[in-house]
Design an enzyme around this catalytic site. Sequence first.
Site, short mmCIF file in Angstrom:
data_model
loop_
_atom_site.label_atom_id
_atom_site.label_comp_id
_atom_site.label_asym_id
_atom_site.label_seq_id
_atom_site.Cartn_x
_atom_site.Cartn_y
_atom_site.Cartn_z
N ARG A 92 0.87 -1.28 -0.03
CA ARG A 92 -0.09 -0.08 -0.13
C ARG A 92 0.78 1.46 0.21
O ARG A 92 0.77 2.91 -0.03
CB ARG A 92 -0.63 -0.16 1.22
CG ARG A 92 -1.95 -0.92 1.49
CD ARG A 92 -3.15 -1.12 2.47
NE ARG A 92 -4.14 -2.12 2.53
CZ ARG A 92 -3.73 -3.12 3.61
NH1 ARG A 92 -2.78 -3.13 4.09
NH2 ARG A 92 -4.79 -3.95 3.18
N ASP A 152 -9.61 -4.36 8.77
CA ASP A 152 -9.28 -5.02 9.01
C ASP A 152 -9.81 -5.36 10.41
O ASP A 152 -9.52 -6.82 10.83
CB ASP A 152 -7.55 -4.27 9.83
CG ASP A 152 -7.14 -3.20 8.66
OD1 ASP A 152 -6.34 -3.82 7.50
OD2 ASP A 152 -7.97 -2.07 8.54
N ARG A 155 -12.63 -8.00 10.02
CA ARG A 155 -11.11 -9.07 9.19
C ARG A 155 -11.23 -10.00 10.77
O ARG A 155 -11.58 -11.31 10.77
CB ARG A 155 -10.75 -8.61 7.95
CG ARG A 155 -10.51 -8.52 6.84
CD ARG A 155 -9.96 -7.91 6.76
NE ARG A 155 -10.31 -7.22 4.39
CZ ARG A 155 -9.34 -6.61 3.82
NH1 ARG A 155 -7.73 -6.22 4.81
NH2 ARG A 155 -9.50 -6.51 3.15
N HIS A 179 -3.47 1.06 8.48
CA HIS A 179 -3.83 0.11 7.74
C HIS A 179 -2.92 -0.15 6.78
O HIS A 179 -2.59 0.78 5.61
CB HIS A 179 -5.09 1.00 6.37
CG HIS A 179 -5.57 0.34 6.06
ND1 HIS A 179 -6.37 -1.09 6.12
CD2 HIS A 179 -5.42 0.24 4.21
CE1 HIS A 179 -6.58 -1.44 5.22
NE2 HIS A 179 -6.40 -0.87 4.05
P1 NAD Z 1 -10.09 1.88 -9.31
O1 NAD Z 1 -8.93 1.85 -10.58
O2 NAD Z 1 -11.49 0.87 -9.75
O3 NAD Z 1 -10.81 3.16 -8.94
C1 NAD Z 1 -10.44 4.78 -8.69
C2 NAD Z 1 -11.54 5.55 -9.12
O4 NAD Z 1 -10.64 6.99 -9.39
C3 NAD Z 1 -11.33 5.54 -11.02
O5 NAD Z 1 -12.25 5.39 -11.24
C4 NAD Z 1 -10.69 6.60 -11.59
O6 NAD Z 1 -11.24 7.13 -12.77
C5 NAD Z 1 -11.09 7.45 -10.89
N1 NAD Z 1 -9.58 8.76 -10.51
C6 NAD Z 1 -8.28 8.49 -10.43
N2 NAD Z 1 -7.80 9.83 -10.49
C7 NAD Z 1 -9.15 10.61 -9.98
C8 NAD Z 1 -9.43 11.91 -9.76
N3 NAD Z 1 -8.32 12.86 -10.04
N4 NAD Z 1 -10.37 12.82 -9.63
C9 NAD Z 1 -11.23 12.25 -10.05
N5 NAD Z 1 -11.42 10.12 -10.04
C10 NAD Z 1 -10.32 9.90 -10.06
O7 NAD Z 1 -9.22 1.66 -7.63
P2 NAD Z 1 -10.57 1.14 -6.58
O8 NAD Z 1 -10.59 -0.28 -6.27
O9 NAD Z 1 -11.93 1.10 -6.09
O10 NAD Z 1 -9.37 1.91 -5.71
C11 NAD Z 1 -9.79 2.81 -4.88
C12 NAD Z 1 -8.94 3.38 -4.04
O11 NAD Z 1 -9.53 2.89 -2.77
C13 NAD Z 1 -7.16 2.57 -3.72
O12 NAD Z 1 -6.22 3.91 -3.44
C14 NAD Z 1 -7.13 1.46 -3.40
O13 NAD Z 1 -6.31 0.86 -2.86
C15 NAD Z 1 -8.16 2.01 -1.76
N6 NAD Z 1 -8.19 0.99 -1.45
C16 NAD Z 1 -8.89 1.28 0.30
C17 NAD Z 1 -8.92 -0.26 1.14
C18 NAD Z 1 -9.20 0.95 2.71
O14 NAD Z 1 -9.30 -0.14 3.31
N7 NAD Z 1 -8.59 1.65 3.19
C19 NAD Z 1 -9.55 -0.95 0.36
C20 NAD Z 1 -9.69 -1.44 -0.90
C21 NAD Z 1 -9.23 -0.17 -1.54
#
Ligand code: NAD
Length: 316
Positions: A92, A152, A155, A179
């Site tokens: 991450r 987490d 889970r 995280h």
């Molecule tokens: P994804 O690629 O499916 O979606 C990301 C979206 O963000 C896309 O639709 C993209 O077009 C958009 N995007 C990118 N830059 C942008 C901007 N400047 N303005 C507006 N929109 C923008 O990814 P995902 O699987 O949905 O994951 C998103 C984030 O969530 C990642 O950073 C991932 O690591 C994180 N995540 C966090 C957790 C957590 O527990 N915190 C869990 C899972 C995923």
Amino acid sequence: MNFDDARKVVLVGTGFVGMSYAYALLNQGGCDELVLIDLDHRKAEGEAMDLSHGLAYAPKDMKIYAGDYSDCKDADIVVITAGVAQKEGETRLDLLNKNAKIMKSVVENIMNNGFNGILIVTTNPVDIMTYVAQKYSRLPYRQVFGSGTSLDSARLRYLLSNYLEIDSRNVHAYIVGEHGDSEFPLWSNASIGIKPLLDVINEHKEYNLSDLEDIYVEVRDAAYEIINRKKSTYYGIGMALCHITKALFNDSNSIIPVSVLVKDYYGVDNIYIGMPAIINRQGVREVLKIHMTKEDQDRFKESGDILKELIGKMDI
Ligand code: NAD
């Protein structure tokens, strides 16, 4: 912030995580108005259409549409899931600089439109992205927090529930810290109903302390395991975000492990990190002051040091 009118959420990022959250909101009647924003506006439009077509079967009516940053002006909550997802083999923390730039520009767009509600960050590495979001929003700390270790901890509760054969809602156990790889469980503060978890383990010969270590490792590595199999994780975090949203709108004073700003907390100072906090309509009412064992204090400090070092290395 005006929680008396329509409960309005703006979601920035309509990828897997964003849309899993949106779908959970729709199914649980989590808000009255949901605005979708994405760099790819046509995708946001398509998602809004698709979600809206489920309204006839939803528990309550909702207004769902693709919008732009001017919609943030009167939003109660803005949730940011925009960013680049974690790739196979990538930690991450590898995502840091890519997502920090995205976060800065998204937050500037939100604030330039007069937002003054609760800002929730999920983009990874979430603790650092929340720090960046608060820095560039200049909103009070209580109004900016991250999803932190909420997923987490869910889970952990699920795995302990399976192991002990007890309803996960009676499992009170928390993962704290970053995280990410340095997160850890607070075993000595965990309880099953009203009974300390460690007493439950010690009193039943079928349970073993070493199994707890395996459960922790499974929680810590869950994202890697899921990403190996299906490229990304999203349903669990979608449910966690919906739970947080309902805690805000219902003013429920729920205890949820989220990424919060800590001040002089067992040697960790002035960074965002996962800790259980009381969440109500003001945002973070209070970070719980937990009595940690010496070992837990050391792990917490180590986790905080990792985050602090990365913040120092960030190139924005
Ligand atoms: P994804 O690629 O499916 O979606 C990301 C979206 O963000 C896309 O639709 C993209 O077009 C958009 N995007 C990118 N830059 C942008 C901007 N400047 N303005 C507006 N929109 C923008 O990814 P995902 O699987 O949905 O994951 C998103 C984030 O969530 C990642 O950073 C991932 O690591 C994180 N995540 C966090 C957790 C957590 O527990 N915190 C869990 C899972 C995923």
